[in-house]
Motif scaffolding. Structure first.
Motif, PDB file in Angstrom:
ATOM      1  N   GLU A  20       0.844  -1.193   0.000  1.00 66.58           N
ATOM      2  CA  GLU A  20       0.000   0.000   0.000  1.00 66.58           C
ATOM      3  C   GLU A  20       0.880   1.244   0.000  1.00 66.58           C
ATOM      4  OE1 GLU A  20      -3.148   0.814  -0.332  1.00 66.58           O
ATOM      5  OE2 GLU A  20      -3.571  -1.277  -0.789  1.00 66.58           O
ATOM      6  N   ALA A  22      -0.438   0.649  -3.574  1.00 64.60           N
ATOM      7  CA  ALA A  22       0.120  -0.316  -4.514  1.00 64.60           C
ATOM      8  C   ALA A  22      -0.354  -0.108  -5.942  1.00 64.60           C
ATOM      9  CB  ALA A  22      -0.241  -1.715  -4.065  1.00 64.60           C
ATOM     10  N   LEU A  23       0.518  -0.519  -6.868  1.00 64.88           N
ATOM     11  CA  LEU A  23       0.136  -0.574  -8.272  1.00 64.88           C
ATOM     12  C   LEU A  23      -0.621  -1.888  -8.497  1.00 64.88           C
ATOM     13  CD1 LEU A  23       0.675   1.310 -10.669  1.00 64.88           C
ATOM     14  CD2 LEU A  23       2.634  -0.100 -11.240  1.00 64.88           C
ATOM     15  N   ARG A 467       0.063  10.203  -0.503  1.00 68.67           N
ATOM     16  CA  ARG A 467      -0.805   9.248  -1.203  1.00 68.67           C
ATOM     17  C   ARG A 467      -2.277   9.604  -0.985  1.00 68.67           C
ATOM     18  NH1 ARG A 467      -0.677   3.579   2.086  1.00 68.67           N
ATOM     19  NH2 ARG A 467       0.642   4.428   3.695  1.00 68.67           N
ATOM     20  N   ASN A 506       0.396   8.224  -5.810  1.00 69.56           N
ATOM     21  CA  ASN A 506      -0.480   7.132  -5.399  1.00 69.56           C
ATOM     22  C   ASN A 506       0.138   5.755  -5.552  1.00 69.56           C
ATOM     23  OD1 ASN A 506      -2.250   9.054  -4.774  1.00 69.56           O
ATOM     24  ND2 ASN A 506      -3.737   8.601  -6.375  1.00 69.56           N
ATOM     25  N   ASP A 507       1.171   5.620  -6.376  1.00 68.91           N
ATOM     26  CA  ASP A 507       1.891   4.348  -6.453  1.00 68.91           C
ATOM     27  C   ASP A 507       3.315   4.624  -6.919  1.00 68.91           C
ATOM     28  OD1 ASP A 507       2.008   4.177  -9.434  1.00 68.91           O
ATOM     29  OD2 ASP A 507      -0.167   4.155  -9.169  1.00 68.91           O
TER      30      ASP A 507
END
Lengths: 653, 653
Positions: A20, A22-23, A467, A506-507
């Motif tokens: 997390e 995570a892609l 994130r 975010n990833d």
């Protein structure tokens, strides 16, 4: 072993893709198990080290301590997070930022460590320039505040212009990267023409002059440390060779020498895969007078001789010539071969490729153009068949014949546009640039590894901090949510308006892209690429002064040499074939024939690395008799004390 | 004469300010009359040339031909335009773009011409890299067309994305300057994550690698040509000095020498303003054994000796010490002097300046802060008075004591922020950087002249082509006309929205600003500043290896030398005063006292120019006996043949 360690490092680093945020999400348990596995592998490697090295050496090495501390810290972090996760509390996995430590500290990544060290050495000098630069920005900011602060000017967005000192410092810093030019100047310029002079002065001083100074400092330091390392290597080699000589020497007459048999055995031990004609060649160079022994000066040269790649070429006839000599030697066949070998044949195909390029640029929907594509494809196949008919196939696809292989790839590749690269190959000047670029490939990879490490640490930190701040929902930007990137705080912001939603943390992959964008806009990286500069300086100085080695001279003397130029475009084969079939001139042929199709060729000078070249240049300046400083002195060489001692060691640039 | 010519060149160039489109409009008749006057002056200068130089030489010189052709062309243009103007037809005054020809071609602008020549010499090499670069951009454009063209992507403005090959080439070219990063990438990146790899590859290859290669080529060529020019100069000097020696020599014993009297007369003729103690010093260096004559090796060194600036310092007491010795030498007075000389005194004032800077950054409206300003002012005045009391006034404000004078200016200057500069001066490492920057001042001016010439030509062309296209009416952007910059075609354009109306070609000043903005955004200029790099490489290599000249050694030997460091901050005076008044140590004092207050000092090494340093380095490599090549050979030196001949002449970087 080495492969296994690299595998585990890769696994450990790529875990960030699955954790997390995570892609490709995986449960916490799975990633933690994988991480523990990696840690065990690293620990095992460490234990192995401890067994093979003396205890003193092992515990003195900061690398090992680093790895151990990181393993312990990661385990602590894992346990804390795991127990918190069990009661459904999310915590910060800070130890993930430490993962690159494994990549840097294992002995296999010597190159990356060296680059890190060289950057660390450059920092003090950089720091002074940077302080001065910041000072200059601050002074200009204060001036801007006094000049523009009270005028009530407004920016395009209607905000007050240059009223807050921190805003001014930021805007002026951005101006150095030219990203906000000329917007930052416009309000003042619209107010009064003369204010533009302030900005012009600022740009000249801070963008042009200071950035050049940065580059000068970086390059100067890079060069200093590179030279020091090379000097160390050269003296170390000399030192070891003298030791070896002292062990093997016997007295003949008044001087100490190494007997031929000893020399042969040594060479065979050091380079077991060397072919015997190659060894004979080296012996004939080392034992000039064929006296049966090698003297000290020539003995010291042994590693250089072994380092020079000599390609032994077995010149063979074209297979077709063996199978059907009558047909292959017929006048029609000879005419075809002569045409294919002609310069105009190459030019015709260059033109065809150019026309092909124009067709690619045109609209592909047009049926005429898509048919033309088939025509071009068949033309390329015909070209390859003709060349195979003319040249010996193994020589044509041999090692280093990169450009020929590329031709075959052309047809297979979807990226047909790469065909255009062939035009570059046909111009000699272009080749110098391209081969230099290929030479610095490994250095670029090392530098890339370094950038990866830095990006990784910042990406992990960025992901923990930012994130979910930006949510990207709709790639078509039709939903109202997409217009604010899923965050109401971004309403009416330039970020959402320019559709930057995908620039987020975010990833891992998105984080890398954001960091890359920031690097590009800030342009600092350009000024760190000193190694590219050095590679080109060496390449250009080589063009002027040919560094000919003894081995090359000998090969030419013995008449078994083949010029590198003859090799290109299969011309060597052309030449040799022609001579063997007795249809071209016969000057100097006899010598060659004695060797029964065996030829030597020095691997192209262009493919030598910058390091090797510099080392060669430096060694040519150590007198053959010189013993060099003691081993301790050599290992403690510092870049600073090089200049007075070796004033001549600056030939390279 | 020279001043007059420069005046007329300035007048001629600045005519563009008064001609249509004018910043300060003047009638056509007035400007044409001024131009004719200038042309007459140039013609007069040319006639004068023709009289003093042999006819052959005059007509062979392209410079003179250029000037003549330009005068004729300008006259023709003037007549045509004048007659058309008489019937009220406006025509293009194309000859105005030729005006910089006068600036370049008069012999007084040798520097600018040299720079031009060096750029011309670099062009072929640059061209190859540029072609390769354009090739790479083209290949990437074709790939982009194939990758993105059919996907129906839209830009932020809703326009089709990457569908036209010419648009793509332009966008990708702009991406090299990083001006449209990351906007150009976003549509593709939003569509699919993997497309970002295409842009990353593009940026690495074209922005980072190719730009570095450009810099490497420019710098390499600059260096090559600089070295060649310097080599030429060094050999020419040697040649002339040998000729002089052969005229003056007499035989003494077995060797040829120049007698002391001859040497003295020569030195007096060559350097009439030299002081006799200085001349004695030089003689004692040249005639080491005081044999009454100078040998060949030492004779050849004469120009170098004369070139070294030796400052003769008359050490004087403080005037107050003469007027009221009792008071000045009283213990209270000595305490004050000791305090002022102390390092902490400087530090205290550095802190005061810093606090002052913070106050400037704060709001000035606050009455407390504006009162504090008076406090600071009085503190600065006290500092200067104290320093005047302690140090000898003439030494304090003497030549090269730039930083002290600056202190006085502080108070007078409105730009009080410049006071901050004083902090820089107190850190040694900063001084190296700042003095190097000051050293390259003249080179920057030459480069500026060059840029001016290029800008002028483009500004004239731009004014003829684009004047009046943008009309700027209202600086507050309130009228509807201002929102479209006075041109309906600009409605809703980014140009009007960002309030760029003042970026136009309506007069010379605006044109210059526009051209400057274009230069900044395109960033090419950064890669042309090779001379800044070279200056810093020389400065840094000097820091490491002190090039001590014979004259410096002699001065130290004779005990009449004063270290440059002692001079700074008035410490010299401090030192000497203290010794004269018998209150500091007495080691080595006696020697100095013999010379009755006469001291020599080598002008600071830091103030030597790059050219002079390189020349000195090169000369140290010509063997003293070497006669050098013949005059013809010297004049035809080319940069290419330097490398093999003088492999050691690369010490400088």
């Amino acid at each position: 072993m080495q492969v296994a360690i690299y595998f585990f490092i890769c696994v450990d680093l790529s875990l960030a893709l699955f954790e997390e945020p995570a892609l490709f999400p995986l449960p916490f348990l799975a990633t933690s198990l994988a991480e523990v596995l990696c840690l065990m592998a690293f620990f095992g490697r460490l234990v192995h080290f401890a067994k093979v090295t003396p205890q003193m050496v092992f515990w003195k090495d900061t690398k090992n301590i680093c790895i151990m501390v990181t393993i312990v810290l990661t385990l602590i972090d894992l346990i804390i997070c795991g127990s918190l996760e069990a009661v459904n509390i999310h915590s910060v996995r800070w130890s993930r930022a430490l993962r690159p430590v494994f990549l840097i500290n294992f002995p296999e990544s010597r190159q990356i460590r060296r680059t890190f060290r060289s950057i660390r050495n450059t920092l003090p000098d950089i720091l002074y320039v940077f302080l001065l630069f910041m000072f200059s920005v601050l002074i200009f900011s204060l001036m801007a505040l006094k000049l523009f602060g009270d005028r009530g000017l407004k920016t395009v967005e209607g905000l007050p212009y240059f009223t807050n000192i921190l805003d001014i410092v930021f805007e002026l810093y951005v101006l150095v990267t030219t990203a906000n030019s000329p917007d930052v100047m416009m309000p003042a310029y619209n107010f009064n023409w003369w204010y533009s002079l302030y900005f012009i002065t600022y740009i000249i001083i801070n963008t042009y002059i200071f950035m050049s100074v940065f580059l000068a400092v970086v390059y100067n330091n890079y060069r200093k440390h590179l030279k020091n390392e090379i000097r160390k290597l050269a003296y170390l080699k000399r030192h070891k060779m003298i030791e070896a000589f002292n062990i093997l020497k016997v007295q003949v007459g008044t001087e100490f020498v190494v007997m031929e048999a000893q020399w042969r055995r040594l060479a065979k031990v050091v380079a077991p895969h060397i072919s015997s004609p190659h060894l004979e060649l080296l012996l004939r160079i080392s034992d000039e007078g064929q006296k049966g022994h090698v003297d000290k000066v020539n003995f010291l040269r042994l590693p250089d001789l072994l380092n020079i790649q000599v390609v032994t070429i077995n010149v063979k006839r074209h297979p077709l010539e063996d199978w059907m000599p009558r047909v292959y030697q017929s006048s029609a066949s000879l005419l075809v071969q002569r045409i294919v070998r002609h310069r105009i044949f190459v030019w015709v195909y260059d033109v065809i490729i150019l026309i092909n390029a124009i067709f690619i640029a045109l609209d592909e929907k047009n049926p005429f153009i898509s048919h033309a594509e088939w025509l071009f494809l068949s033309l390329y196949i015909i070209e390859i068949l003709l060349k195979l008919y003319t040249y010996e196939p193994r020589a044509y696809f041999g090692r280093k014949q990169f450009w020929n292989c590329q031709q075959i790839l052309d047809i297979v590749l979807i990226l047909r546009i790469l065909r255009l690269l062939r035009i570059i190959v046909s111009i000699q000047r272009f080749r110098v640039i391209v081969t230099t670029l290929i030479n610095i490939g490994p250095t670029i990879l090392t530098f890339g590894g370094l950038v990866l490490v830095v990006y990784y640490v910042f990406a992990i930190i960025g992901m923990e901090a930012f994130r979910g701040k930006v949510r990207f929902s709709d790639p078509n930007f039709t939903s109202p949510d997409a217009l604010v990137c899923g965050n109401p705080a971004l309403k009416d912001s330039a970020f959402a308006r320019d559709r930057y939603c995908k620039n987020n943390f975010n990833d891992l992959a998105s984080s890398f892209i954001v960091l890359m964008e920031l690097t590009v806009v800030n342009q600092w990286l350009t000024h760190s690429l000193a190694f590219i500069l050095e590679a080109f300086f060496v390449a250009y100085s080589l063009e002027k002064s040919e560094v000919e080695t003894a081995i090359e001279k000998k090969i030419q003397e013995l008449g078994v040499g083949i010029q590198e130029e003859e090799m290109q475009d299969g011309k060597l084969i052309d030449n040799v074939d022609a001579k063997d079939s007795g249809f071209s001139g016969d000057d100097g042929d006899n010598k060659r024939k004695d060797l029964k199709g065996l030829y030597f060729r020095i691997a192209s000078k262009k493919y030598r690395t910058v390091d090797a070249l510099l080392q060669q240049m430096f060694e040519s300046e150590i007198a053959p008799e010189e013993e060099g400083p003691s081993l301790d002195e050599i290992l403690n060489f510092s870049p600073g004390d090089m200049y007075p001692k070796n004033p001549n060691f600056e030939n390279s640039a």
